[in-house]
Design a protein around this motif. Structure first.
Motif, PDB file in Angstrom:
ATOM      1  N   GLY A   1       0.839  -1.188   0.000  1.00  0.00           N
ATOM      2  CA  GLY A   1       0.000   0.000   0.000  1.00  0.00           C
ATOM      3  C   GLY A   1       0.875   1.240   0.000  1.00  0.00           C
ATOM      4  N   GLY A   2       0.437   2.268   0.621  1.00  0.00           N
ATOM      5  CA  GLY A   2       1.238   3.484   0.717  1.00  0.00           C
ATOM      6  C   GLY A   2       1.076   4.384  -0.489  1.00  0.00           C
ATOM      7  N   THR A   3       1.413   5.652  -0.289  1.00  0.00           N
ATOM      8  CA  THR A   3       1.202   6.645  -1.348  1.00  0.00           C
ATOM      9  C   THR A   3       2.454   6.946  -2.150  1.00  0.00           C
ATOM     10  OG1 THR A   3       1.615   8.403   0.277  1.00  0.00           O
ATOM     11  CG2 THR A   3      -0.681   7.747  -0.086  1.00  0.00           C
ATOM     12  N   GLY A   4       3.631   6.576  -1.625  1.00  0.00           N
ATOM     13  CA  GLY A   4       4.861   6.810  -2.368  1.00  0.00           C
ATOM     14  C   GLY A   4       5.160   8.273  -2.618  1.00  0.00           C
ATOM     15  N   THR A   5       4.962   9.112  -1.603  1.00  0.00           N
ATOM     16  CA  THR A   5       5.122  10.556  -1.794  1.00  0.00           C
ATOM     17  C   THR A   5       6.545  10.946  -2.174  1.00  0.00           C
ATOM     18  OG1 THR A   5       5.438  10.764   0.603  1.00  0.00           O
ATOM     19  CG2 THR A   5       3.225  11.151  -0.258  1.00  0.00           C
ATOM     20  N   ARG A   6       7.536  10.167  -1.746  1.00  0.00           N
ATOM     21  CA  ARG A   6       8.919  10.515  -2.069  1.00  0.00           C
ATOM     22  C   ARG A   6       9.246  10.288  -3.550  1.00  0.00           C
ATOM     23  NH1 ARG A   6      12.383   7.141   2.104  1.00  0.00           N
ATOM     24  NH2 ARG A   6      10.789   5.599   1.536  1.00  0.00           N
TER      25      ARG A   6
ATOM     26  N   GLN B   1      -6.135  -2.166   1.574  1.00  0.00           N
ATOM     27  CA  GLN B   1      -5.966  -1.273   2.713  1.00  0.00           C
ATOM     28  C   GLN B   1      -6.668   0.036   2.368  1.00  0.00           C
ATOM     29  OE1 GLN B   1      -1.917  -0.165   3.672  1.00  0.00           O
ATOM     30  NE2 GLN B   1      -2.431   0.327   5.789  1.00  0.00           N
ATOM     31  N   GLU B   2      -7.803   0.263   2.994  1.00  0.00           N
ATOM     32  CA  GLU B   2      -8.672   1.373   2.614  1.00  0.00           C
ATOM     33  C   GLU B   2      -8.044   2.743   2.875  1.00  0.00           C
ATOM     34  OE1 GLU B   2     -11.468   1.136   1.029  1.00  0.00           O
ATOM     35  OE2 GLU B   2     -12.005  -0.980   1.243  1.00  0.00           O
ATOM     36  N   GLU B   3      -7.246   2.844   3.924  1.00  0.00           N
ATOM     37  CA  GLU B   3      -6.625   4.124   4.243  1.00  0.00           C
ATOM     38  C   GLU B   3      -5.305   3.876   4.955  1.00  0.00           C
ATOM     39  OE1 GLU B   3      -9.477   6.080   6.637  1.00  0.00           O
ATOM     40  OE2 GLU B   3      -9.316   4.686   8.312  1.00  0.00           O
ATOM     41  N   ALA B   4      -4.425   4.865   4.905  1.00  0.00           N
ATOM     42  CA  ALA B   4      -3.115   4.728   5.537  1.00  0.00           C
ATOM     43  C   ALA B   4      -3.267   4.585   7.042  1.00  0.00           C
ATOM     44  CB  ALA B   4      -2.246   5.933   5.204  1.00  0.00           C
TER      45      ALA B   4
END
Length: 236
Positions: free
Chosen positions: A8-13, A80-83
């Protein structure tokens, strides 16, 4: 033994690469990042894998893997619905585990050279508890750093100002099913997430957190630099 890959995760980096696609589907070497974890588990004889993903790119995961037959594995998807942190993501695998079962957990952006086979065998022979894989690094302040005593970890300190060893805890974990009860005992961190370090420290406080040390290269491919480095290693 089952495997769990947390992807999951957003990978902002890695923005803007991750604006439209989950980071674990980005190419590393000749394949999407997520494929390397699947292959490592399969090559260690682990064919039943639970893949925890976010809603973003869920359709692309099923297009890539389907049920896993072409990859020699059997895949189950969990959303995973949310962090909520690594420990929260791991808890989604609980309904698929048998009582007293052992399993291997990989963070999907952890790429490494070593075969998992000898480490899995060590865990099978361990008895109760958990096992983590460590790697010697030149900048331990960036990671969770273990305080070691013989073959056990006394405690893990998260990003310490003065590390007590030159090792970091990689995103390769092995647990028995007591981990799910341990997850229920921890509280969210300051960033509102259930931290896997807190779970590992529960095992450590019970004297049940063993470890092995990776021999080959390892990286957390969550930055542009580490993504490039991993691609370079894998192409070679």
């Amino acid at each position: 033994m089952k495997g769990v890959i947390l992807a999951g995760g957003t990978g902002t980096r890695l923005y803007p690469l991750t604006k439209m696609i989950n980071k674990h589907l980005l190419p590393v070497g000749r394949a999407p990042m997520i494929c390397h974890g699947v292959e490592k588990l399969r090559n260690a004889g682990i064919e039943e894998i639970i893949l925890v993903i976010s809603k973003q790119s869920a359709g692309l995961y099923t297009e890539l893997f389907g049920g896993g037959k072409e990859w020699g594995v059997r895949l189950t998807y969990k959303i995973q619905e949310e962090a909520g942190g690594i420990a929260q993501a791991l808890s989604l695998a609980e309904p698929n585990m048998k009582r007293d079962e052992k399993f291997v957990v990989l963070l999907g952006d952890n790429l490494f050279e070593d075969s998992l086979t000898p480490y899995v065998q060590s865990f099978q022979n361990q008895g109760q508890g958990a096992r983590v894989l460590l790697k010697k690094v030149h900048d331990p302040k960036r990671y969770g750093v273990p305080i070691l005593e013989e073959n056990k970890i006394l405690r893990i300190e998260e990003k310490p100002a003065e590390p007590k060893s030159n090792y970091c805890v990689t995103g390769i974990y092995m647990y028995d099913t007591t981990v799910f009860n341990k997850i229920r005992t921890i509280k969210p961190s300051g960033r509102g997430e259930l931290e896997i370090t807190d779970v590992n420290n529960v095992y450590a406080s019970e004297g049940q957190l063993a470890y092995d040390i990776l021999d080959g290269w390892w990286t957390d491919a969550g930055t542009f630099q580490s993504l490039y480095q991993a691609s370079d290693w894998l192409m070679k």
